[in-house]
Write a protein that holds these residues in place. Structure first.
Motif, PDB file in Angstrom:
ATOM      1  N   ILE A   1      -7.498   8.414  -1.109  1.00 14.37           N
ATOM      2  CA  ILE A   1      -7.077   8.351  -2.367  1.00 14.37           C
ATOM      3  C   ILE A   1      -5.333   8.234  -2.210  1.00 14.37           C
ATOM      4  O   ILE A   1      -4.793   7.533  -3.170  1.00 14.37           O
ATOM      5  N   LEU A   2      -4.893   8.867  -1.305  1.00  9.15           N
ATOM      6  CA  LEU A   2      -3.387   8.564  -1.120  1.00  9.15           C
ATOM      7  C   LEU A   2      -3.207   7.100  -0.729  1.00  9.15           C
ATOM      8  O   LEU A   2      -1.913   6.419  -1.257  1.00  9.15           O
ATOM      9  N   ILE A   3      -4.210   6.316  -0.016  1.00  4.34           N
ATOM     10  CA  ILE A   3      -3.777   5.014   0.099  1.00  4.34           C
ATOM     11  C   ILE A   3      -3.970   4.246  -0.993  1.00  4.34           C
ATOM     12  O   ILE A   3      -3.091   3.394  -1.412  1.00  4.34           O
ATOM     13  N   GLY A   4      -4.846   4.571  -1.964  1.00  2.85           N
ATOM     14  CA  GLY A   4      -4.904   4.114  -3.192  1.00  2.85           C
ATOM     15  C   GLY A   4      -3.375   4.138  -3.991  1.00  2.85           C
ATOM     16  O   GLY A   4      -3.111   3.380  -4.809  1.00  2.85           O
ATOM     17  N   LEU A   5      -3.077   5.456  -3.903  1.00  2.00           N
ATOM     18  CA  LEU A   5      -1.980   5.556  -4.881  1.00  2.00           C
ATOM     19  C   LEU A   5      -0.856   4.817  -4.157  1.00  2.00           C
ATOM     20  O   LEU A   5       0.074   4.302  -4.941  1.00  2.00           O
ATOM     21  N   PHE A   6      -0.721   4.731  -3.205  1.00  2.00           N
ATOM     22  CA  PHE A   6       0.259   4.101  -2.478  1.00  2.00           C
ATOM     23  C   PHE A   6       0.561   2.473  -2.784  1.00  2.00           C
ATOM     24  O   PHE A   6       1.303   1.869  -2.988  1.00  2.00           O
ATOM     25  N   VAL A   7      -0.585   1.787  -2.769  1.00  3.72           N
ATOM     26  CA  VAL A   7      -0.965   0.402  -3.075  1.00  3.72           C
ATOM     27  C   VAL A   7      -0.779   0.201  -4.607  1.00  3.72           C
ATOM     28  O   VAL A   7       0.029  -0.789  -5.015  1.00  3.72           O
TER      29      VAL A   7
END
Length: 296
Positions: free
Chosen positions: A133-139
């Motif tokens: 989910i952190l990767i999703g927020l980053f992108v």
């Protein structure tokens, strides 16, 4: 002369007590491990049986031909979600494969013992265990907000970031298993390091590298959290430029499973069974691919 039997008997009795205690500890640990294994197998088996029973009910003749229906509608299928997942996963693995293979090659061939390689390994381990989910927020911050809309390109990039550390770790490990004598033989013939890597080490470790790519593909096939912030979902076919919401199986399952509509819930079960079967097939292929490598 009389004391020697007594002195030899005492150690035997002590060793007998130790052996008996070890037997009890061994049996206790064996029973505990067996019980834990049975509990885990029972839970996983129950989930799998429930998934098969509920998922088979959702399979209809239009499941693979029609797009997802609207709220409260009957019929429909998940064809658009299947196609969208294939496109997003394909974008992710196409981006991640060259980056992961090159990075793993640098760590195994050029950066052995260097501080830069140690730093890259450390960051790769963090990325490998980072919540998706952190990767999703980053992108989302990097691509979705500047573009002003959700897109399949952002979803593919998010999946690629998740797949890269898996490919890096597998590539490095497989290249380290290649005997150094092969590299020395190539260098003795006057070949530069790049030629030795391409024609010798990559060929020797090709089976393991392909296995890592397949495992990364299975890893990103069912990711939901990063797609919620990047590709979102759509109940119709996506556009050719992949702008706007792109239908995909993970987000479709998440949304349909939480809905109050029985038709949507049935499609969610069918999609979950389809993803599980796909990951199972990819895992079996990875094991079949890596088996010849381990038997050499």
């Amino acid at each position: 002369m009389d004391a020697s039997p007594t002195m030899t008997a005492a150690p035997r009795r002590r060793s007998g007590r130790v052996r008996q205690g070890r037997r009890i500890a061994d049996r206790t640990l064996r029973v505990a491990c067996t019980g834990a294994t049975l509990v885990g197998a029972l839970v996983l088996g129950s989930i799998l049986v429930m998934l098969i029973v509920q998922g088979v009910r959702g399979f209809t003749p239009t499941l693979f031909t029609n797009p997802t229906p609207g709220p409260g509608s009957e019929g429909g299928g998940i064809a658009n979600a299947i196609l969208g997942s294939l496109v997003l996963t394909g974008i992710g693995i196409v981006i991640a494969t060259p980056v992961g293979v090159m990075a793993g090659t640098f760590l195994a061939e050029y950066g052995r013992g260097s501080k830069l390689a140690a730093l890259i390994r450390f960051l790769n381990d963090i990325l490998l265990s980072a919540p998706s989910i952190l990767i999703g927020l980053f992108v989302y911050t990097l691509m979705v907000r500047p573009m002003g809309t959700y897109s399949g390109w952002a979803g593919g990039v998010a999946l690629a970031i998740i797949a890269v550390p898996v490919i890096v770790r597998t590539t490095e490990d497989m290249l380290r298993l290649v005997p150094g004598t092969l590299r020395e033989a190539g260098a003795a013939l006057g070949a530069p390091p790049s030629t030795v890597i391409i024609n010798v080490t990559w060929r020797a470790a090709s089976t393991g590298i392909v296995t890592g790519i397949i495992l990364a593909l299975a890893r990103i096939a069912g990711e939901t959290a990063p797609l919620l912030f990047t590709a979102l979902n759509n109940n119709s076919w996506f556009s050719a430029n992949l702008m706007g919401g792109v239908a995909n199986l993970p987000v479709m399952i998440y949304q349909f499973a939480l809905s109050p509509y029985p038709n949507w819930q049935g499609l969610a079960w069918a999609g979950a069974l389809l993803i599980t079967a796909t990951i199972l097939v990819l895992s079996i292929i990875a094991r079949l691919v890596i088996k010849p490598q381990t038997s050499r």
